[in-house]
Design an enzyme around this catalytic site. Structure first.
Site, PDB file in Angstrom:
ATOM      1  N   LYS A  45       1.389  77.600  11.843  1.00 26.49           N
ATOM      2  CA  LYS A  45       1.996  78.909  12.101  1.00 26.49           C
ATOM      3  C   LYS A  45       1.201  79.916  11.268  1.00 26.49           C
ATOM      4  CE  LYS A  45       6.400  81.312  12.243  1.00 26.49           C
ATOM      5  NZ  LYS A  45       6.045  82.517  11.502  1.00 26.49           N
ATOM      6  N   LYS A  49       9.044  75.521   8.633  1.00 24.22           N
ATOM      7  CA  LYS A  49       8.467  76.343   7.572  1.00 24.22           C
ATOM      8  C   LYS A  49       8.122  75.517   6.333  1.00 24.22           C
ATOM      9  CE  LYS A  49       8.495  80.403   8.063  1.00 24.22           C
ATOM     10  NZ  LYS A  49       9.426  81.506   8.248  1.00 24.22           N
ATOM     11  N   CYS A  54      35.518  97.575   0.614  1.00 26.42           N
ATOM     12  CA  CYS A  54      36.083  98.876   0.292  1.00 26.42           C
ATOM     13  C   CYS A  54      37.069  99.234   1.396  1.00 26.42           C
ATOM     14  CB  CYS A  54      34.957  99.905   0.238  1.00 26.42           C
ATOM     15  SG  CYS A  54      35.523 101.595   0.402  1.00 26.42           S
ATOM     16  N   CYS A 104      34.731 106.834   2.765  1.00 24.95           N
ATOM     17  CA  CYS A 104      33.768 106.316   1.788  1.00 24.95           C
ATOM     18  C   CYS A 104      32.369 106.766   2.188  1.00 24.95           C
ATOM     19  CB  CYS A 104      33.834 104.798   1.733  1.00 24.95           C
ATOM     20  SG  CYS A 104      32.561 104.090   0.665  1.00 24.95           S
TER      21      CYS A 104
HETATM   22  S1  IVH Z   1       4.504  80.706  19.490  1.00 27.19           S
HETATM   23  C1  IVH Z   1       7.881  82.231  22.326  1.00 27.19           C
HETATM   24  N1  IVH Z   1       2.722  79.811  17.823  1.00 27.19           N
HETATM   25  O1  IVH Z   1       5.401  83.441  14.543  1.00 27.19           O
HETATM   26  C2  IVH Z   1       7.282  82.028  20.987  1.00 27.19           C
HETATM   27  N2  IVH Z   1       3.911  81.757  17.207  1.00 27.19           N
HETATM   28  O2  IVH Z   1       8.259  83.485  13.995  1.00 27.19           O
HETATM   29  C3  IVH Z   1       5.853  82.394  20.937  1.00 27.19           C
HETATM   30  N3  IVH Z   1       3.210  82.717  15.061  1.00 27.19           N
HETATM   31  O3  IVH Z   1       6.204  86.065  16.675  1.00 27.19           O
HETATM   32  C4  IVH Z   1       5.290  82.236  19.588  1.00 27.19           C
HETATM   33  N4  IVH Z   1       1.646  81.239  14.618  1.00 27.19           N
HETATM   34  O4  IVH Z   1       3.863  86.045  15.614  1.00 27.19           O
HETATM   35  C5  IVH Z   1       3.641  80.751  18.051  1.00 27.19           C
HETATM   36  N5  IVH Z   1       1.065  78.929  16.467  1.00 27.19           N
HETATM   37  C6  IVH Z   1       1.974  79.852  16.697  1.00 27.19           C
HETATM   38  C7  IVH Z   1       2.214  80.900  15.792  1.00 27.19           C
HETATM   39  C8  IVH Z   1       3.205  81.836  16.074  1.00 27.19           C
HETATM   40  C9  IVH Z   1       2.260  82.334  14.202  1.00 27.19           C
HETATM   41  C10 IVH Z   1       4.098  83.867  14.863  1.00 27.19           C
HETATM   42  C11 IVH Z   1       4.270  84.782  16.042  1.00 27.19           C
HETATM   43  C12 IVH Z   1       5.754  84.803  16.327  1.00 27.19           C
HETATM   44  C13 IVH Z   1       6.311  84.379  15.019  1.00 27.19           C
HETATM   45  C14 IVH Z   1       7.663  83.758  15.195  1.00 27.19           C
END
Ligand code: IVH
Length: 711
Positions: A133, A329, A452, A458
Site C-alpha cells: 500500500k 496496515k 453539555c 452553548c
Molecule cells: S486499491 C477500490 N491499491 O490507499 C479501492 N489502493 O486507503 C482502490 N493505495 O485511496 C484502491 N496503495 O490511494 C489500492 N496498492 C494499492 C494502494 C492503494 C495505496 C491508497 C489509495 C486508496 C487508499 C485507501
C-alpha cells in the site's frame, strides 16, 4: 546542460547557462507552437505525442530551473488552469473509493471468511493479490483512444481536481498508450522516493522555504501546484494499481489486469503476488514488512484484492469501501512524550472531548502535539464496559505518555509511565459543567460521553455545528472554512446555517464590514457570496449530513436520502414519525443500515421546537435536489420496493440485496402496502401470508433471477 543547482554555479558560468537556456527555450517554444497549430488548427499532427511530450517536459524543466526566462506567452502558460484561479473540477465517472483496514492476522482471516460467506461459498478457495500500500496520493488518469485526456485527484471520491498539466510532467505517466481499450481510466498512487524527498528538502532549506514533513506531503504539495513548471521540477513517481471506467474489460483477473497496465507502459509494483490462503497473504505481508526499509519509498501496509474480477463484481461495494479488498496496515509507530495539559473541547452534539496537549514529538515522520483522550473513562483507565485498560493506570497532566498514529486519524495515547510522576501529580478531575457555557454536563446511563445540556445556547456547540455544516462532505463552500465560520460567529454575523445564505442580503450592500477585515475586500466578499449562492442547489444527502444530527454520518445520510428521495418526503416522514412505534418508525427502521439509535436521534431532532425551526429556516434558503438514483436505465425493478424472505439458494441474502439496490430497487425488511414484490424462498412464513393478504406480488428466487437477468 547539467542539473547543477543555480547557487553553486559561478556567476559567469551561470550567465552562459542562462543564455544557452534562453535559446533552447525559444527553439522549444517555436517547435511546440508549430506542433500545436498542426494538431489543433490544421488537424494534421507533424510529430507524435511522445515527441510533443518530450518537448513540453524539457520546456517545463528549463523554466523551473531558470524562472527568469519564463514569459507570459510561453506555451507552458497556455494550457491547464489559468494561474491563480485554482484547479477545475472533474467528476469521476466511477467513484474513487477508499479501503477498509485490517490490523491483525485475525482481521485478515475474518476478511477472507466475509468474502466467502457473502458469496455463499464457505469452503471454496478464493485467490487474492497482495501488494504494497503506497503512501502517497491517488490519481485517476483518463485515456481515450490511447491518449491521456485528463488526470484528476481523488477529491471527495466523486469529484476531484483537474491536475492534468501537472500529471503530464510525471515521467511514469505516459501521454499516449497503445493497445488499450478505447476508454481506460488508470488509477494509482503518486509518490516521492526517499532520495528525491531528501534532495527536495535540501533545496527547500537552501531557498529559505519550509521543508516538507514527509514524502507524502511533499508529493501532494508538488502535484497540487498551480504552476505545472514547479511540478515538473519535483521528481514524482506513479504506480498503477487499479482502474475506473473501461470500455472493454482488461482481463479476467486482478493479477492479469495489472499485468496489462504494465504492458501499456505503466509502473506496477513488483512485489504484487498471487496468494490462495489467508496464511499466504499474511506471510507475504511479513515479507514486504521485512523489505520495507529498503524499498526507497513509503508504504504503510499491504493491500489484498480478490483476484477473480467476476467475483469482485458480485462482491461490490459498501458505501465507501469495496467488499473485495482490504488494507492490512503495518503497526503504528510509537513515541514517548510529555502530556502538558488536558483540555476539554465541546463538539457539535455537546460531547465533552478531552484532548491531550503534548510536548511536540515526531511519530512516523509527522510532528504530533495533540492526541485524543476519548472520554473520562479512558482517562481513568477503564473501557466503555467498565473493564480495566492499561492495567487500570490513569492519565494525568504532567505524565509521560506513549503516542501513536493509526493511519491518517488523530493521534492516540497508548500508555502512560506512572513511575515518572512527580509528587504533585494528581488524578484528572473531569468537569461536570460545560467549560464553554457553564451548563450542566450530563452523562446519561449507558453513554460513555458527558454532554453539555446547553443546546443551541452553548456557543461551542453552535460553532461546531456550523463548522460541520461547511465541511467537505456537507456544504463545502469555497472560501468558507472552519476558521472563517468561527470569526463570523464571533462577530455575530452567522449564528446558524440559514444565516450563511442571508449574509449577502444583510451585509452585501456596502461590503463595508468585510472591507475592513484583514484579507477581505469587495472582490473576495463577492467571490464568497457567489460560492454560497452556488451551494443553494444541493443534494439531499449533503443536506441531511450537514444538519449534524447525532449518529448521522455521510453513509447514513446517503441511505436516508436514497430511501426518502426528496426533502419534502423526508421532512414529512420525520414530522409524522413517532418514537418506537407506528408506520413512520417502521418505515425508517426498514432502511437497511438504519438502527433504532439513529432513528431516535433524527426523529427527536425534528420534534425539538428550536432545532426544527432552525432547519426550516435553512431549507427555505435552499433548492434541495431529489436523490439521484444511480441505476442502469431500463432495469425492470427500478424504483420498486422488494422484500426477500425464506431461504435463497442461488445467492446469499446480502448479495441479493445489494444487487437489487444496484438495479435501483429499494429493499425493505418487512412487507407493507408499499411492497411491490416479495421474493419468497423455501420456508417463507408470515411475510408470505401478509403479502397474500395485501395482494402483493409473490415470486420465487428463480423468477426473480429471470426478472433481473441481464439488467
Ligand atoms: S486499491 C477500490 N491499491 O490507499 C479501492 N489502493 O486507503 C482502490 N493505495 O485511496 C484502491 N496503495 O490511494 C489500492 N496498492 C494499492 C494502494 C492503494 C495505496 C491508497 C489509495 C486508496 C487508499 C485507501
Amino acid at each position: 546542460m547539467t542539473s547543477q543547482k543555480d547557487e553553486s554555479i559561478p556567476t559567469h558560468d551561470r550567465q552562459s547557462a542562462v543564455e544557452t537556456a534562453r535559446s533552447e527555450i525559444s527553439a522549444l517554444s517555436a517547435q511546440i507552437a508549430t506542433a500545436n497549430r498542426a494538431y489543433h488548427t490544421d488537424d494534421a499532427p507533424e510529430i507524435t505525442d511522445a515527441q510533443y511530450d518530450r518537448l513540453k517536459q524539457r520546456l517545463l524543466a528549463l523554466e523551473a530551473e531558470f524562472p527568469e526566462l519564463k514569459t507570459p506567452d510561453s506555451p507552458s502558460q497556455q494550457v491547464g488552469a489559468p494561474l491563480g484561479e485554482g484547479f477545475g473540477k472533474i467528476t469521476h465517472e466511477i467513484r474513487m473509493l477508499s479501503l477498509g483496514n485490517a490490523f491483525s492476522d485475525e482481521d485478515v482471516t475474518d476478511f477472507d471468511e466475509r468474502v466467502r460467506s457473502y458469496l455463499g461459498v464457505p469452503s471454496d478457495v478464493i485467490a487474492f493479490t497482495a501488494e504494497p500500500k503506497i503512501d502517497g496520493l491517488s490519481l485517476s488518469l483518463r485515456y481515450e483512444n490511447g491518449r491521456l485526456i485528463h488526470a484528476a485527484t481523488r477529491g471527495d471520491g466523486e469529484t476531484g481536481e483537474n491536475v492534468t498539466e501537472n500529471a503530464r510532467t510525471i515521467a511514469d505517466i505516459p501521454w499516449e498508450i497503445s493497445g488499450a481499450p478505447e476508454v481506460l481510466e488508470v488509477r494509482g498512487e503518486v509518490y516521492m522516493s526517499h532520495a528525491d524527498f531528501a534532495a527536495l528538502n535540501l533545496r527547500q532549506v537552501e531557498k529559505n522555504e519550509k521543508p516538507f514533513a514527509n514524502p507524502r506531503n511533499a508529493a501532494a504539495g508538488s502535484l497540487r501546484q498551480l504552476d505545472a513548471g514547479v511540478t515538473a521540477a519535483r521528481p514524482l513517481k506513479f504506480f498503477a494499481y487499479a482502474w475506473g471506467a473501461l470500455s472493454t474489460p482488461l482481463a479476467q483477473t486482478q493479477f492479469l489486469a495489472i499485468e496489462r497496465l504494465r504492458e501499456f507502459g505503466f509502473s506496477t509494483n513488483p512485489l504484487t503476488k498471487l496468494c490462495e490462503t489467508p496464511q499466504q497473504l499474511i506471510s507475504h505481508y511479513h515479507d514486504i514488512e521485512q523489505q520495507r526499509a529498503k524499498l526507497g519509498y513509503d508504504i504503510d501496509g499491504v493491500v489484498y484484492k480478490v483476484n477473480d474480477l467476476a467475483l469482485q463484481k458480485r462482491l461490490g461495494f459498501r458505501s465507501t469501501t469495496p467488499r473485495w479488498a482490504i488494507a492490512h496496515k503495518f503497526p503504528a509507530e510509537l513515541a514517548w512524550t510529555r502530556l502538558e495539559k488536558i483540555e476539554i473541547q465541546v463538539g457539535r452534539t455537546g460531547a465533552l472531548s478531552p484532548v491531550a496537549r503534548l510536548t511536540p514529538v515526531t511519530v512516523g515522520g509527522v510532528v504530533v502535539s495533540n492526541a485524543t483522550l476519548h472520554n473520562e473513562d479512558y482517562i481513568a483507565g477503564r473501557d466503555s464496559k467498565g473493564e480495566q485498560i492499561r492495567e487500570g493506570r490513569d492519565i494525568r497532566e504532567g505524565d509521560w505518555v506513549q503516542v501513536y498514529r493509526a493511519g491518517d486519524v488523530i493521534p492516540k495515547i497508548k500508555d502512560v509511565d506512572p513511575t515518572k510522576r512527580g509528587d504533585d501529580s494528581a488524578a484528572f478531575r473531569f468537569p461536570q459543567t460545560c467549560p464553554e457555557c457553564g451548563s450542566d454536563a450530563i452523562r446519561e446511563e449507558g453513554d460513555a460521553v458527558r454532554r453539555c445540556s446547553g443546546g443551541l445556547i452553548c456557543p461551542a456547540q453552535a460553532v461546531e455545528k456550523l463548522k460541520h455544516f461547511v465541511s467537505r462532505g456537507a456544504f463545502d463552500i469555497e472560501g468558507l472554512g472552519a476558521k472563517q465560520v468561527e470569526t463570523f460567529y464571533k462577530d455575530g454575523w452567522i449564528r446558524e446555517p440559514a444565516d450563511i445564505f442571508t449574509l449577502r442580503a444583510r451585509y452585501g450592500a456596502g461590503l463595508q464590514q468585510l472591507k475592513n477585515r484583514e484579507g477581505w475586500g469587495p472582490k473576495s466578499a463577492e467571490n464568497l457570496f457567489k460560492a454560497i449562492d452556488e451551494r443553494r442547489n444541493i443534494s439531499l444527502a449533503r443536506v441531511i449530513f450537514a444538519l449534524g444530527l447525532r449518529h448521522v454520518g455521510e453513509a447514513s445520510a446517503a441511505l436516508l436520502a436514497n430511501h426518502y428521495g426528496s426533502w419534502s418526503a423526508f421532512e414529512s416522514a420525520m414530522t409524522h414519525a413517532r418514537l418506537g412505534e407506528g408506520a413512520g418508525w417502521e418505515d425508517l427502521l426498514a432502511v437497511d443500515g438504519i438502527g433504532a439509535v439513529l432513528a431516535t436521534s433524527v426523529i427527536t431532532a425534528f420534534h425539538q421546537e428550536n432545532e426544527r425551526a432552525s432547519i426550516d429556516r435553512l431549507i427555505a434558503e435552499l433548492n434541495v435536489q431529489d436523490a439521484k438514483r444511480r441505476m442502469p436505465t431500463g432495469s425492470p425493478v427500478e424504483g420498486l420496493t422488494v422484500v426477500f424472505t425464506g431461504t435463497l439458494e442461488k445467492m446469499t441474502r446480502a448479495e441479493a440485496k445489494s444487487r437489487a439496490e444496484a438495479l435501483g430497487a429499494k429493499v425493505a425488511g418487512s412487507v407493507s402496502a408499499k411492497t411491490d414484490i416479495l421474493i419468497a424462498g423455501p420456508g417463507a412464513g408470515s411475510k408470505a401470508t401478509k403479502a397474500a393478504d395485501l395482494g402483493v406480488k409473490v415470486i420465487d428466487e428463480d423468477a426473480w433471477l429471470a426478472l433481473v437477468e441481464g439488467a
